[in-house]
Design a protein around this motif. Structure first.
Motif, PDB file in Angstrom:
ATOM      1  N   VAL A  38      21.779  46.214 -42.824  1.00  0.00           N
ATOM      2  CA  VAL A  38      20.727  47.153 -43.245  1.00  0.00           C
ATOM      3  C   VAL A  38      20.820  48.431 -42.419  1.00  0.00           C
ATOM      4  O   VAL A  38      20.783  49.546 -42.954  1.00  0.00           O
ATOM      5  CB  VAL A  38      19.332  46.513 -43.099  1.00  0.00           C
ATOM      6  N   MET A  39      20.959  48.294 -41.103  1.00  0.00           N
ATOM      7  CA  MET A  39      21.050  49.462 -40.232  1.00  0.00           C
ATOM      8  C   MET A  39      22.316  50.270 -40.507  1.00  0.00           C
ATOM      9  O   MET A  39      22.296  51.500 -40.495  1.00  0.00           O
ATOM     10  CB  MET A  39      21.010  49.031 -38.763  1.00  0.00           C
ATOM     11  N   LYS A  40      23.413  49.574 -40.768  1.00  0.00           N
ATOM     12  CA  LYS A  40      24.651  50.277 -41.101  1.00  0.00           C
ATOM     13  C   LYS A  40      24.484  51.086 -42.387  1.00  0.00           C
ATOM     14  O   LYS A  40      24.915  52.245 -42.469  1.00  0.00           O
ATOM     15  CB  LYS A  40      25.798  49.273 -41.274  1.00  0.00           C
ATOM     16  N   ALA A  41      23.858  50.476 -43.396  1.00  0.00           N
ATOM     17  CA  ALA A  41      23.651  51.182 -44.667  1.00  0.00           C
ATOM     18  C   ALA A  41      22.768  52.408 -44.466  1.00  0.00           C
ATOM     19  O   ALA A  41      23.016  53.471 -45.052  1.00  0.00           O
ATOM     20  CB  ALA A  41      23.027  50.236 -45.692  1.00  0.00           C
ATOM     21  N   ARG A  42      21.758  52.295 -43.617  1.00  0.00           N
ATOM     22  CA  ARG A  42      20.855  53.422 -43.382  1.00  0.00           C
ATOM     23  C   ARG A  42      21.536  54.533 -42.582  1.00  0.00           C
ATOM     24  O   ARG A  42      21.302  55.715 -42.837  1.00  0.00           O
ATOM     25  CB  ARG A  42      19.590  52.926 -42.674  1.00  0.00           C
TER      26      ARG A  42
END
Length: 704
Positions: free
Chosen positions: A226-230
């Motif tokens: 999730v953090m990578k996508a954001r």
């Protein structure tokens, strides 16, 4: 200036246009738009890019210029350049995706594109944007951003692997697949793992929610998908999201879209007709008994793991679980939707709700004492407090904000805090949901649009009712914005036929569905199957499937029958296309966002006009408010909603210039009621008939 079409000229119903709409562009009969719009700064470039021999024509194999598409791209380019709002309706086949992507990629700056479904989101990211980027040869970076529940969570996967509480062999197999997948995937997006259905319950155990995410305190934070996508979204020039994520994040101030908005220069909503419903969902609030039970499950697991000696954890969570289940059991039947004012004062609901608040408060007291033992127990405490605070709003003194207080809605545009709210409950087989829904999202959405100037583009094939945009613009608070409409390039008069059978009973008749099937059978024989049978209720889907299965068997009709719910939507559509002569029976999920081109789909049957149930709590409240304001709830809300829905259903039939087909609308109200004319005049300009022989002759002609 109103749009002049054949439908307008033959209509006896005057439709006032409340916002400026320039003369539309028709491929078959070009009409000047110079009187309606000033020359845009990028008009010449757009003409070249979309013209014969232009970048799109050279790079895209099946591309051919369409004047309506070019004019739409010009209008969007102008709105982007001037950082204005544009409402753009483009008929099926116009090519609206390229029409907004070209200006966005060339001049849009930081762009957020929000679309109606995750399937369309994937299509934009994987196919459409890369195609346009390559054609334009622009170094634009793109990112795909979905909600948390779409990404495998390292923490929750590890916890599920360790606790060994899975009971079914299927779940154990799925878990093994997911644990292998997480070692090879770059994105963690569950849609990449085809071996595990997206609807499999196991996903709930290996993904996070806003409540269950540990954030930067998580031991796996560096690897978090999730953090990578954001982070990718923060860096990208174009970010593709979906409406649910856009409004969920903006409303909840989560760390996804809400972080992107300040830097965005251009916001584009594709399938914008879905926005009022989606925004209402997320600008309100929903609490479910499932959330309570999930919290109890986590409290028990974390308490036993980190503070076994701190409390008798089973005795802590059991009263809360029992109270949540008792609240559900206050309604003995399933599929109940009631406003708070429709629930009998003697109902078990009210004492059960108070009991849940008390038991939850007792559990919070235990969590307070043990929270310092572990970060995960602290997180459970925070979740429990937030849930309890949201439950406190379900108090009799707050229910006066509901639909009965019309003044709240009348003043909504002046004061967002005073917007009227409907409190209502929805009972499912194993859970109960408590909803608070705003009667109008317009003031809330307008507040979101304030601040930094940017372009807002609202695009769809179905935003207007017979060229009148007022229904959509009033819902979204866009009354004073410019709207354009461009017709489809298809020759509907030659390619399609609208058939309304004779002698059908009224839709409220107990024999109605059987009569519809009796009328449909000869048409299905004439078409050789190749049909969508679209129903307005799941009950009608089931009844139609049972009858047709029996009829196909008795009459030895070789049409494969596919029914919504028997397989996933994507699988059903793939099988339908492959069969070539199938009949697919579906409800709302097949009315829009479905693209079947060619002869495989040559007949669309619609059982009833898609009016929302009049006893729907939110609809009832909105109608009550409108009528107290001197408006007609049916004319100003129910009818426009039904027309837009009908346009979506009818839009499944003709998908390209060579498609031919029949749209069969079985509801006699299309002919017998005064509003019926307004409905069919909003549909594509098919030839019309009530004669079965004309339909059979249409299908007998193989070549135009």
């Amino acid at each position: 200036m109103a749009i002049l079409t054949q439908e307008t000229l033959t209509s006896s119903i005057p439709i006032p246009i409340p916002i400026p709409i320039p003369t539309s562009v028709s491929v078959s009969a070009p009409t000047s738009t110079s009187s309606a719009t000033s020359l845009g700064a990028h008009d010449v470039e757009v003409e070249q890019l979309f013209g014969m021999g232009g970048a799109l024509n050279l790079a895209v194999g099946d591309y051919r210029p369409r004047q309506a598409q070019t004019e739409m791209a010009k209008a969007i380019a102008q709105a982007v350049a001037e950082q204005k709002t544009l409402i753009a309706e483009a008929g099926t086949g116009t090519g609206k995706t390229f029409a907004y992507l070209v200006p966005a990629l060339l001049w849009g700056g930081k762009v957020i594109v929000s679309t109606g479904t995750k399937n369309l989101q994937d299509q934009l990211y994987q196919r459409d944007i890369p195609t346009v980027r390559k054609a334009l040869n622009v170094p634009v970076s793109i990112a795909l951003l979905k909600g948390r529940a779409n990404y495998v969570c390292h923490f929750h996967l590890e916890r599920t692997l360790q606790n060994g509480r899975l009971t079914s062999r299927e779940d154990v197999g799925y878990l093994r697949e997911i644990s292998r997948f997480i070692k090879t995937t770059m994105s963690g997006d569950k849609s990449e793992l085809l071996n595990v259905p997206e609807t499999a319950p196991i996903w709930n155990l290996v993904t996070s929610t806003r409540d269950t995410c540990l954030g930067s305190d998580c031991q796996y934070a560096q690897d978090c998908f999730v953090m990578k996508a954001r982070k990718e979204a923060q860096k990208a020039d174009v970010v593709v999201v979906n409406h649910h994520l856009f409004f969920a994040d903006v409303a909840l101030k989560d760390n996804g879209v809400a972080e992107l908005l300040p830097s965005a220069n251009t916001i584009i909503f594709d399938e914008a007709h879905q926005l009022p419903e989606v925004a209402s969902l997320f600008f309100g609030d929903t609490i479910s008994t499932s959330q309570v039970l999930e919290l109890c499950r986590d409290v028990l697991a974390e308490g036993l793991s980190h503070a076994r000696d701190g409390a008798e954890w089973a005795k802590v969570v059991t009263p809360v679980e029992r109270a949540a289940r008792d609240l559900r059991l206050a309604f003995p039947q399933d599929n109940v939707r009631l406003s708070i004012h429709q629930i009998a004062p003697s109902s078990e609901f009210f004492p059960a709700l108070e009991k849940l608040k008390v038991e939850l408060a007792d559990m919070i007291a235990v969590l307070e004492a043990q929270a310092e033992r572990a970060e995960t127990i602290e997180q459970c405490r925070t979740r429990a407090i937030e849930l309890n605070q949201r439950l406190q709003s379900w108090d009799s003194k707050n229910w006066s904000k509901s639909a009965n207080n019309v003044n709240n809605v009348n003043n909504a545009n002046e004061n967002n805090e005073n917007a009227g709210t409907v409190f209502w409950v929805e009972a499912f087989s194993v859970s109960l949901q408590l909803h608070q829904t705003p009667l109008s999202i317009a003031p809330i959405f307008n507040k979101q649009r304030e601040g930094v100037p940017r372009a807002w583009i609202f695009a769809s094939a179905t935003l207007a009712v017979k060229n009148d945009f007022r229904h959509f613009t009033s819902q979204m608070g866009l009354q004073h914005e410019v709207a354009y409409s461009w017709p489809s390039p298809f020759d509907y008069g030659q390619q399609g036929l609208l058939y309304v059978p004779n002698n059908l009973p009224q839709p409220n008749s107990p024999a109605y569905t059987d009569a519809v099937i009796d009328a449909a059978l000869p048409v299905l024989k004439a078409s050789g199957g190749r049909a969508f049978f679209l129903c307005t209720t799941l009950r009608a889907v089931k009844q139609t499937a049972e009858r047709l299965r029996a009829e196909f068997s008795n009459q030895q009709l070789p049409f494969p029958l596919m029914v919504q719910g028997e397989s996933g939507r994507t699988e059903l559509l793939d099988r339908f296309r492959l069969a070539g002569n199938a009949v697919l029976i579906g409800s709302q999920s097949f009315w829009e966002g479905v693209d079947v081109r060619g002869e495989a789909l040559s007949l669309v049957i619609i059982d009833k006009l898609p009016f929302a149930p009049p006893d729907d709590p939110v609809l009832s409240a909105r109608i009550e408010v409108m009528e107290k304001q001197g408006l007609n709830g049916f004319v100003h809300h129910q009818l426009p909603e039904a027309i837009i829905n009908m346009k979506q259903g009818a839009g499944r039939l003709i998908r390209n210039e060579t498609d031919r087909g029949v749209l069969m609308i079985c509801d006699p109200r299309l002919i017998s009621k005064p509003y019926g004319k307004r409905i069919w005049q909003s549909l594509p300009a098919f030839k019309r008939t009530r004669d079965l022989a004309v339909v059979e002759e249409f299908f007998s002609i193989k070549d135009l």
